[in-house]
Design a protein around this motif. Sequence first.
Motif, PDB file in Angstrom:
ATOM      1  N   ILE A 244       0.853  -1.185   0.000  1.00 52.17           N
ATOM      2  CA  ILE A 244       0.000   0.000   0.000  1.00 52.17           C
ATOM      3  C   ILE A 244       0.891   1.237   0.000  1.00 52.17           C
ATOM      4  N   PRO A 245       0.675   2.144  -0.944  1.00 52.58           N
ATOM      5  CA  PRO A 245       1.514   3.345  -1.005  1.00 52.58           C
ATOM      6  C   PRO A 245       1.518   4.101   0.322  1.00 52.58           C
TER       7      PRO A 245
ATOM      8  N   HIS B  52      -8.373  -4.874  -2.845  1.00 52.60           N
ATOM      9  CA  HIS B  52      -7.416  -5.867  -3.317  1.00 52.60           C
ATOM     10  C   HIS B  52      -7.672  -7.271  -2.788  1.00 52.60           C
ATOM     11  N   ILE B  53      -8.680  -7.428  -1.948  1.00 63.72           N
ATOM     12  CA  ILE B  53      -9.053  -8.778  -1.514  1.00 63.72           C
ATOM     13  C   ILE B  53      -9.709  -9.480  -2.698  1.00 63.72           C
TER      14      ILE B  53
ATOM     15  N   CYS C 173      -2.265  -8.453  -5.656  1.00 63.97           N
ATOM     16  CA  CYS C 173      -1.248  -7.398  -5.666  1.00 63.97           C
ATOM     17  C   CYS C 173      -1.291  -6.626  -6.978  1.00 63.97           C
ATOM     18  N   ASP C 174      -0.824  -5.393  -6.930  1.00 69.59           N
ATOM     19  CA  ASP C 174      -0.792  -4.553  -8.125  1.00 69.59           C
ATOM     20  C   ASP C 174       0.097  -5.147  -9.214  1.00 69.59           C
ATOM     21  N   ASP C 175       1.091  -5.962  -8.833  1.00 71.18           N
ATOM     22  CA  ASP C 175       1.989  -6.557  -9.822  1.00 71.18           C
ATOM     23  C   ASP C 175       1.443  -7.857 -10.416  1.00 71.18           C
ATOM     24  N   GLY C 176       0.195  -8.214 -10.064  1.00 70.19           N
ATOM     25  CA  GLY C 176      -0.438  -9.398 -10.645  1.00 70.19           C
ATOM     26  C   GLY C 176      -0.341 -10.652  -9.785  1.00 70.19           C
TER      27      GLY C 176
END
Length: 140
Positions: free
Chosen positions: A57-58, A73-74, A104-107
Amino acid sequence: MSETSAKDEVEALRAELHACKARLDGVQTLARVAWWKWDNLTGEFSCDGHFHALLGIPRELKGRDIQQHFLLHIHPEDHVQIVSAARDSFISGEPYEVMHRYLCDDGRTRYFVSAGACVRDASGAAVAMEGTVQEVTRYG
């Protein structure tokens, strides 16, 4: 007690607190665990730095934006389960523990165990939820 010995005692307690915090930080890193708190009275969400790092998380996100990022993101198939468990815990006062996937944002898909419990005030009113998330991908 003299003023000097009182100051020395305060400094010793500060040093001990700092050492304890450092040990806790190390243990949390090893265990891949983070804590969070949701305040029912204000709606604010807070967490430790491990929460950001563990979940990608940023750091610039604060408060409710962190909570929203986490919930978005769940994995869709797990979303109802975790939200229902938290809601039921809030109502019943019983702690909950749920294993879920996190997208995750990266897949990548990672596995976590989220646990939490309702915090009540002296009158029994639900004032907050507190809990942890622990990455268990290597066991999933």
